[in-house]
Design a protein around this motif. Structure first.
Motif, mmCIF file in Angstrom:
data_model
loop_
_atom_site.group_PDB
_atom_site.id
_atom_site.type_symbol
_atom_site.label_atom_id
_atom_site.label_comp_id
_atom_site.label_asym_id
_atom_site.label_seq_id
_atom_site.Cartn_x
_atom_site.Cartn_y
_atom_site.Cartn_z
ATOM 1 N N MET A 155 0.843 -1.168 -0.062
ATOM 2 C CA MET A 155 0.144 0.072 -0.066
ATOM 3 C C MET A 155 0.816 1.192 0.001
ATOM 4 N N SER A 156 1.915 1.318 0.737
ATOM 5 C CA SER A 156 2.675 2.414 0.786
ATOM 6 C C SER A 156 3.325 2.632 -0.747
ATOM 7 N N ALA A 157 3.970 1.953 -1.423
ATOM 8 C CA ALA A 157 4.443 1.963 -2.590
ATOM 9 C C ALA A 157 3.435 2.416 -3.586
ATOM 10 N N GLY A 158 2.321 1.926 -3.518
ATOM 11 C CA GLY A 158 1.187 2.278 -4.472
ATOM 12 C C GLY A 158 0.726 3.763 -3.863
ATOM 13 N N ALA A 159 0.646 4.103 -2.831
ATOM 14 C CA ALA A 159 0.496 5.553 -2.595
ATOM 15 C C ALA A 159 1.492 6.400 -3.090
ATOM 16 N N VAL A 160 2.594 5.970 -3.198
ATOM 17 C CA VAL A 160 3.567 7.134 -3.888
ATOM 18 C C VAL A 160 3.338 6.768 -5.421
ATOM 19 N N PHE A 161 3.137 5.706 -5.942
ATOM 20 C CA PHE A 161 2.854 5.615 -7.453
ATOM 21 C C PHE A 161 1.768 6.624 -7.878
ATOM 22 N N GLN A 162 0.758 6.630 -6.930
ATOM 23 C CA GLN A 162 -0.619 7.194 -7.290
ATOM 24 C C GLN A 162 -0.207 8.599 -7.220
ATOM 25 N N GLU A 163 0.631 9.134 -6.270
ATOM 26 C CA GLU A 163 0.929 10.329 -6.396
ATOM 27 C C GLU A 163 1.859 11.027 -7.634
ATOM 28 N N ALA A 164 2.585 10.001 -8.114
ATOM 29 C CA ALA A 164 3.150 10.323 -9.283
ATOM 30 C C ALA A 164 2.109 10.447 -10.657
ATOM 31 N N LEU A 165 1.134 9.486 -10.346
ATOM 32 C CA LEU A 165 0.031 9.700 -11.448
ATOM 33 C C LEU A 165 -0.625 10.940 -11.325
ATOM 34 N N ARG A 166 -0.907 11.373 -10.165
ATOM 35 C CA ARG A 166 -1.866 12.659 -10.062
ATOM 36 C C ARG A 166 -0.936 13.790 -10.701
ATOM 37 N N ALA A 167 0.446 13.938 -10.096
ATOM 38 C CA ALA A 167 1.300 15.004 -11.012
ATOM 39 C C ALA A 167 1.178 14.965 -12.417
ATOM 40 N N LEU A 168 1.320 13.568 -13.052
ATOM 41 C CA LEU A 168 1.252 13.466 -14.289
ATOM 42 C C LEU A 168 -0.067 14.285 -14.869
ATOM 43 N N ARG A 169 -1.385 13.723 -14.337
ATOM 44 C CA ARG A 169 -2.547 14.234 -14.987
ATOM 45 C C ARG A 169 -2.761 15.487 -14.708
ATOM 46 N N ARG A 170 -2.180 16.283 -13.730
ATOM 47 C CA ARG A 170 -2.289 17.806 -13.584
ATOM 48 C C ARG A 170 -1.756 18.550 -14.650
ATOM 49 N N LEU A 223 -1.802 16.554 -20.391
ATOM 50 C CA LEU A 223 -1.128 16.320 -21.700
ATOM 51 C C LEU A 223 -1.883 15.557 -22.494
ATOM 52 N N PRO A 224 -1.653 15.780 -24.089
ATOM 53 C CA PRO A 224 -2.504 14.919 -25.006
ATOM 54 C C PRO A 224 -2.565 13.412 -24.792
ATOM 55 N N GLU A 225 -3.651 12.936 -25.004
ATOM 56 C CA GLU A 225 -3.682 11.452 -24.629
ATOM 57 C C GLU A 225 -2.595 10.446 -24.968
ATOM 58 N N GLU A 226 -2.036 10.740 -26.436
ATOM 59 C CA GLU A 226 -1.068 9.830 -26.761
ATOM 60 C C GLU A 226 0.375 10.189 -25.911
ATOM 61 N N ALA A 227 0.657 11.255 -25.591
ATOM 62 C CA ALA A 227 1.673 11.834 -24.763
ATOM 63 C C ALA A 227 1.569 11.231 -23.252
ATOM 64 N N GLU A 228 0.508 11.512 -22.858
ATOM 65 C CA GLU A 228 0.276 10.836 -21.353
ATOM 66 C C GLU A 228 0.580 9.469 -21.402
ATOM 67 N N ARG A 229 0.181 8.827 -22.285
ATOM 68 C CA ARG A 229 0.125 7.186 -22.267
ATOM 69 C C ARG A 229 1.702 6.773 -22.243
ATOM 70 N N GLU A 230 2.248 7.467 -23.190
ATOM 71 C CA GLU A 230 3.746 6.906 -23.305
ATOM 72 C C GLU A 230 4.258 7.297 -21.958
ATOM 73 N N VAL A 231 4.056 8.358 -21.294
ATOM 74 C CA VAL A 231 4.715 8.616 -19.969
ATOM 75 C C VAL A 231 4.442 7.587 -18.931
ATOM 76 N N LEU A 232 3.162 7.420 -18.958
ATOM 77 C CA LEU A 232 2.533 6.207 -17.995
ATOM 78 C C LEU A 232 3.296 5.035 -18.257
ATOM 79 N N ARG A 233 3.623 4.649 -19.546
ATOM 80 C CA ARG A 233 4.228 3.303 -19.716
ATOM 81 C C ARG A 233 5.706 3.476 -19.136
ATOM 82 N N ALA A 234 6.233 4.527 -19.362
ATOM 83 C CA ALA A 234 7.804 4.489 -18.563
ATOM 84 C C ALA A 234 7.670 4.404 -16.949
ATOM 85 N N LEU A 235 6.579 5.098 -16.533
ATOM 86 C CA LEU A 235 6.170 5.103 -14.968
ATOM 87 C C LEU A 235 6.007 3.420 -14.611
ATOM 88 N N GLU A 236 5.175 2.633 -15.309
ATOM 89 C CA GLU A 236 4.949 1.326 -15.260
ATOM 90 C C GLU A 236 6.400 0.605 -15.328
#
Length: 242
Positions: free
Chosen positions: A1-16, A19-32
């Motif tokens: 849960m702790s690791a997941g909370a940090v990852f979710q915070e990174a996702l929130r930072a990205l979604r703020r 970005l265009p959908e295609e760009a956000e998708r590629e950044v998300l792949r790098a996060l995964e």
């Protein structure tokens, strides 16, 4: 849960960033691709330092984003980036986005401007040592140590320096982070059979191994529970006969 909370915070930072959908998708792949990476350790180290949850998550998420940028850079260099649609064309832009997002996140994490400036400078140094790494054809103990200090020891010293800013553990950050990074770096080369370690002469390998063991012992002596999980993976590799 702790690791997941940090990852979710990174996702929130990205979604703020909206970005265009295609760009956000590629950044998300790098996060995964960078997951789990340092997520659990960053959370545990921040919690042990007594950080409030909001500051902890922002600092840890910013550092995770930095880690993902470094991971992507390494994968692009080694031709191992299999998670982006067109790595050579898309990868540099994704790396640029991750590094910029790292600072956008850390800027909201109650850190002084002087530390953010120091962080940027140390990231430049780490990137420079990565260039040195890929241009090294013959490894020796001095060159191995120089590179390991730059891309692992200095990186983790920086991570803990940022994470522990303003806490009672701040004074230990550089020493503990440097030793942790060195020990983990050598252990991973041993575990993976990396040629930069295994291609050295026996005497050089022995020197590097002793250096890494000293680093692991220094971390152990600090008695920080948040680092136990790392030591449990590192020590059996550095001391196989124990």
């Amino acid at each position: 849960m702790s690791a997941g909370a940090v990852f979710q915070e990174a996702l929130r930072a990205l979604r703020r960033q909206e970005l265009p959908e295609e760009a956000e998708r590629e950044v998300l792949r790098a996060l995964e691709a960078g997951r789990p990476g340092p997520l659990a350790l960053l959370y545990a180290a921040g919690a042990e330092a007594g950080l409030g949850r909001e500051v902890l998550l922002r600092r840890a998420a910013g550092l995770f984003l930095c880690s993902c940028a470094a991971n992507l850079s390494d994968d692009l260099t080694d031709g191992e980036c299999t998670y982006l649609a067109e790595p050579q064309r898309v990868g540099p832009g994704v790396q640029f986005a991750l590094q910029s997002l790292c600072f956008a996140t850390l800027a909201r994490a109650e850190l002084p401007a002087s530390l953010l400036a120091e962080t940027a400078g140390r990231m430049v140094t780490a990137a420079g040592l990565q260039v040195l790494e890929v241009r090294t054809a013959t490894w020796t103990a001095p060159r191995f140590k120089q590179v390991a200090e730059g891309i692992a020891g200095a990186q983790w010293a920086l991570y803990l320096r940022v994470l522990w800013e303003g806490t009672a553990l701040a004074g230990r950050a550089v020493e503990v982070g440097r030793n942790l990074g060195v020990a983990a770096h050598v252990a991973e080369d041993l575990r993976s059979g990396d040629a930069r370690f295994h291609g050295m002469p026996e005497e050089d390998r022995g020197e590097v191994l002793s250096w890494a063991r000293e680093a692991a012992e220094a971390v152990r002596q600090r008695g920080l529970p948040c680092l136990e999980a790392v030591l449990r993976t590192v020590e059996p590799v550095l001391y196989p006969s124990r």
